[in-house]
Design an enzyme around this catalytic site. Structure first.
Site, PDB file in Angstrom:
ATOM      1  N   GLY A   1       0.834  -1.200   0.000  1.00 41.93           N
ATOM      2  CA  GLY A   1       0.000   0.000   0.000  1.00 41.93           C
ATOM      3  C   GLY A   1       0.864   1.243   0.000  1.00 41.93           C
ATOM      4  O   GLY A   1       2.054   1.181   0.323  1.00 41.93           O
TER       5      GLY A   1
ATOM      6  N   CYS B   1       5.335  -5.992   1.589  1.00 39.62           N
ATOM      7  CA  CYS B   1       5.665  -4.570   1.542  1.00 39.62           C
ATOM      8  C   CYS B   1       5.048  -3.837   2.748  1.00 39.62           C
ATOM      9  O   CYS B   1       5.478  -4.037   3.873  1.00 39.62           O
ATOM     10  CB  CYS B   1       5.225  -3.974   0.210  1.00 39.62           C
ATOM     11  SG  CYS B   1       5.944  -2.345  -0.116  1.00 39.62           S
ATOM     12  N   TYR B   2       4.003  -3.028   2.531  1.00 42.62           N
ATOM     13  CA  TYR B   2       3.341  -2.361   3.666  1.00 42.62           C
ATOM     14  C   TYR B   2       2.845  -3.401   4.661  1.00 42.62           C
ATOM     15  O   TYR B   2       2.879  -3.176   5.878  1.00 42.62           O
ATOM     16  CB  TYR B   2       2.176  -1.507   3.162  1.00 42.62           C
ATOM     17  CG  TYR B   2       1.442  -0.766   4.266  1.00 42.62           C
ATOM     18  CD1 TYR B   2       1.896   0.450   4.737  1.00 42.62           C
ATOM     19  CD2 TYR B   2       0.285  -1.311   4.834  1.00 42.62           C
ATOM     20  CE1 TYR B   2       1.218   1.126   5.748  1.00 42.62           C
ATOM     21  CE2 TYR B   2      -0.399  -0.644   5.839  1.00 42.62           C
ATOM     22  CZ  TYR B   2       0.077   0.577   6.294  1.00 42.62           C
ATOM     23  OH  TYR B   2      -0.591   1.239   7.302  1.00 42.62           O
TER      24      TYR B   2
ATOM     25  N   HIS C   1       7.782  -7.518  -3.698  1.00 43.06           N
ATOM     26  CA  HIS C   1       6.500  -7.969  -4.247  1.00 43.06           C
ATOM     27  C   HIS C   1       6.690  -9.260  -5.040  1.00 43.06           C
ATOM     28  O   HIS C   1       7.108  -9.216  -6.206  1.00 43.06           O
ATOM     29  CB  HIS C   1       5.893  -6.898  -5.156  1.00 43.06           C
ATOM     30  CG  HIS C   1       5.411  -5.687  -4.427  1.00 43.06           C
ATOM     31  ND1 HIS C   1       4.131  -5.585  -3.938  1.00 43.06           N
ATOM     32  CD2 HIS C   1       6.046  -4.536  -4.096  1.00 43.06           C
ATOM     33  CE1 HIS C   1       3.986  -4.408  -3.337  1.00 43.06           C
ATOM     34  NE2 HIS C   1       5.130  -3.753  -3.423  1.00 43.06           N
TER      35      HIS C   1
ATOM     36  N   GLU D   1       4.358 -11.058  -6.252  1.00 39.55           N
ATOM     37  CA  GLU D   1       3.256 -11.238  -7.194  1.00 39.55           C
ATOM     38  C   GLU D   1       3.528 -10.662  -8.572  1.00 39.55           C
ATOM     39  O   GLU D   1       2.847 -11.008  -9.539  1.00 39.55           O
ATOM     40  CB  GLU D   1       1.967 -10.626  -6.629  1.00 39.55           C
ATOM     41  CG  GLU D   1       1.946  -9.113  -6.522  1.00 39.55           C
ATOM     42  CD  GLU D   1       2.514  -8.557  -5.223  1.00 39.55           C
ATOM     43  OE1 GLU D   1       2.153  -7.430  -4.850  1.00 39.55           O
ATOM     44  OE2 GLU D   1       3.330  -9.259  -4.581  1.00 39.55           O
TER      45      GLU D   1
ATOM     46  N   GLY E   1     -20.718  -9.989 -26.145  1.00 39.76           N
ATOM     47  CA  GLY E   1     -19.382 -10.051 -25.579  1.00 39.76           C
ATOM     48  C   GLY E   1     -19.224 -11.306 -24.723  1.00 39.76           C
ATOM     49  O   GLY E   1     -20.207 -11.944 -24.337  1.00 39.76           O
ATOM     50  N   ILE E   2     -18.004 -11.642 -24.391  1.00 41.72           N
ATOM     51  CA  ILE E   2     -17.735 -12.886 -23.683  1.00 41.72           C
ATOM     52  C   ILE E   2     -18.382 -12.894 -22.302  1.00 41.72           C
ATOM     53  O   ILE E   2     -18.887 -13.929 -21.844  1.00 41.72           O
ATOM     54  CB  ILE E   2     -16.204 -13.140 -23.576  1.00 41.72           C
ATOM     55  CG1 ILE E   2     -15.915 -14.517 -22.986  1.00 41.72           C
ATOM     56  CG2 ILE E   2     -15.520 -12.038 -22.803  1.00 41.72           C
ATOM     57  CD1 ILE E   2     -16.356 -15.663 -23.830  1.00 41.72           C
ATOM     58  N   ASP E   3     -18.436 -11.746 -21.620  1.00 38.86           N
ATOM     59  CA  ASP E   3     -18.977 -11.703 -20.258  1.00 38.86           C
ATOM     60  C   ASP E   3     -20.472 -12.003 -20.242  1.00 38.86           C
ATOM     61  O   ASP E   3     -20.938 -12.888 -19.511  1.00 38.86           O
ATOM     62  CB  ASP E   3     -18.703 -10.343 -19.605  1.00 38.86           C
ATOM     63  CG  ASP E   3     -17.228 -10.011 -19.543  1.00 38.86           C
ATOM     64  OD1 ASP E   3     -16.416 -10.946 -19.598  1.00 38.86           O
ATOM     65  OD2 ASP E   3     -16.890  -8.817 -19.459  1.00 38.86           O
TER      66      ASP E   3
ATOM     67  N   LYS F   1     -11.137 -11.748 -15.918  1.00 44.58           N
ATOM     68  CA  LYS F   1     -11.442 -11.878 -17.342  1.00 44.58           C
ATOM     69  C   LYS F   1     -10.882 -13.173 -17.930  1.00 44.58           C
ATOM     70  O   LYS F   1     -11.576 -13.859 -18.699  1.00 44.58           O
ATOM     71  CB  LYS F   1     -10.856 -10.679 -18.098  1.00 44.58           C
ATOM     72  CG  LYS F   1     -11.282 -10.585 -19.547  1.00 44.58           C
ATOM     73  CD  LYS F   1     -12.702 -10.058 -19.658  1.00 44.58           C
ATOM     74  CE  LYS F   1     -13.080  -9.711 -21.064  1.00 44.58           C
ATOM     75  NZ  LYS F   1     -14.401  -9.076 -21.167  1.00 44.58           N
TER      76      LYS F   1
END
Length: 515
Positions: free
Chosen positions: A56, A83-84, A172, A174, A228-230, A371
């Site tokens: 953060g 991190c934070y 990090h 990730e 659309g795909i969604d 997504k």
């Protein structure tokens, strides 16, 4: 939702928080993000098996900084601070955090120490490239912790308490810039927290359909199907759960790509027996857009008109209780994140006002998916690749790719140019490699020469970008021969165009769409 191992991520405002969730799900473990100031009782009710504290932008040295409720440490859950999150753990547990003389952003060389389980099996763990982004640092760690890693400038770059299963990293793991970062996260999940990789798309689909059956019962659902795909995946999931009690409404606003209505509706009705009503409202939309050039006004006109049309059609269906939407997990996170909801909601979000307007209960089958996970769900449901990999298309359609007034003539020019872009991307095997590729009709004309005469005609811009989630994007370095074919075909085949240009700007600072 699912009766399986869960990791809860407390969001302290990091730009990388969603990446943490994605890495955990990629490892086969279900994860959820909650704002750091959420009621701990809500998190406790989820029965999480592990906890991660994100990074953060704040400092634990400042008054009013985001805090960690004491309950989280009382639950004795395996915990990882990033991190934070590391600085907060050190601060709360008796260590000391100070402001760094030099802020550290970017790559650093990390050395793992004391055989930490986080770095088990990591190659070259004594010389690991990691990604830093911090202004404060831990000067001393809590008494019952041990140092588990350092960098040239930071003595305590990783710490841990093996007995309490609390670990923390200043860097990090990730982000892609950290070498073997996914393995470090996997070590926390499987070697520290002893979790089971039971999250899969097949299990999601199966459980989602059962949940939808319980939620909806014998009631009816209305859903705006865009193609659309969604919205397509949401519709197929609902159809498998409640069958013909799902009523899909496809609104043709006159701003669709060439052949889109026939392609989408024909396939879904034929192969999935979806209950779809097509509403031809092109004249209504184009009539209201006549003479409008301001992009924000365009979006609002389209959004409000869509609501009017959808509302009108939905009221003709007796007994509808639910409104189906293709809401995704990033939308959910954004609406309740620690940083607060977006100051400006996209004004072209097609059904943003429908729940309040129609007084219906929401049903959102995809609200827990990213997504890329929606596309994996589509594979599980048997959708074909040409539906799964269709490029994203904005709610306002071609209106925001026509700069200036919307007219039938300008729509036809753009449709023809855009179809050539799509065809050439497919023919060159680039369609699946890029996030989005489309044509934009500019509000200007230029001089050209065709045959023996001069012309004064329209300009088409090509916008072709690489991205993962549309949060950031960069222009695609297409081979020059592909660009040349696009340009030559557009100029030769689309009457009214004599120049093609390429947009080579990234997001940020530019956006993917032009309006």
């Amino acid at each position: 939702m699912l009766n399986q191992d869960k990791v809860v991520i407390l969001d302290f405002g990091s730009q990388f928080t969603q990446l943490i969730a994605r890495r955990i799900r990629e490892a086969g473990v279900y994860s959820e993000i909650h704002p750091c100031n959420v009621d701990p009782a809500k998190v406790k009710a989820l029965n999480p098996q592990a906890l991660i504290l994100s990074g953060g932008p704040s400092s634990v040295l400042e008054g009013g900084c985001p805090d960690l409720a004491p309950e989280y440490l009382e639950w004795n859950l395996p915990t990882l601070g990033i991190c934070y999150g590391m600085q907060l753990l050190a601060h709360k547990l008796g260590g000391k955090v100070v402001s760094s003389k030099d802020r550290e952003y970017g790559r650093a060389e990390f050395e793992a120490l004391n055989d930490s389980p986080l770095f088990d099996g990591i190659e070259n763990s004594d010389k690991l490239t990691v990604w830093m982004s911090h202004g404060d640092r831990v000067q001393s760690i809590p008494d019952d912790f041990e140092i588990m890693g350092k960098t040239e400038s930071i003595e305590f770059a990783a710490m841990g308490n093996r007995e309490r299963k609390i670990y923390a990293l200043q860097f990090h793991p990730e982000v892609a810039h950290t070498d073997q970062g996914a393995q470090i996260i996997n070590n926390f999940l499987f070697k520290v927290a002893d979790l089971k990789p039971s999250w899969s798309m097949s299990s999601f689909v199966e459980t989602c359909i059962e949940d939808l059956k319980r939620q909806v019962g014998d009631d009816k659902v209305v859903l705006g199907l865009s193609g659309g795909i969604d919205s397509t995946v949401a519709a197929v999931l609902l159809h498998k759960a409640i069958g013909r009690n799902l009523h899909c409404i496809f609104v043709d606003n006159g701003l669709l790509r060439m052949g889109e209505r026939e392609e989408v509706i024909g396939f879904l009705a034929e192969h999935f027996d979806l209950n779809v009503k097509v509403v031809d409202a092109a004249d209504e939309f184009l009539g209201k857009l006549k003479g409008v050039t301001d992009p924000e006004k365009k979006r609002k006109i389209i959004g409000y008109t869509f609501i009017d049309v959808f509302d009108r059609e939905a009221k003709n269906i007796d007994g509808v209780k639910f409104l189906g939407q293709g809401t995704l997990y990033p939308d959910v996170i954004e609406s309740e994140s620690f940083k607060g909801p977006s100051a400006v909601i996209k004004s072209h979000h097609n059904v943003g006002g429908l729940p309040e307007t129609m007084n219906l209960e929401l049903v959102e089958p995809l609200r827990e998916l990213f997504k890329d996970e929606v596309r994996r769900a589509a594979y599980e449901l048997g959708l074909p690749e040409h539906i799964i990999w269709r490029h994203p298309f904005p709610g306002p359609g071609l209106s925001i790719r026509i700069l200036g007034e919307i007219t039938e003539e300008r729509l036809q020019i753009l449709r023809l140019a855009d179809r050539i872009v799509q065809n050439e991307l497919i023919a060159s095997d680039w369609y699946r490699k890029v996030w989005q590729g489309f044509a934009v009709l500019l509000p200007l004309k230029t001089v050209g020469v065709m045959g023996d005469g001069r012309t004064y005609e329209n300009v088409i811009a090509l916008r072709i970008v690489d991205s993962i989630d549309a949060m950031t994007a960069d222009w695609t370095r297409l081979p020059s021969e592909v660009l040349a074919r696009m340009s030559n075909r557009i100029i030769n085949e689309v009457q009214g165009v004599n120049r093609v240009v390429l947009d080579i700007s990234s997001k940020p600072p530019s956006t993917i769409e032009w309006e």
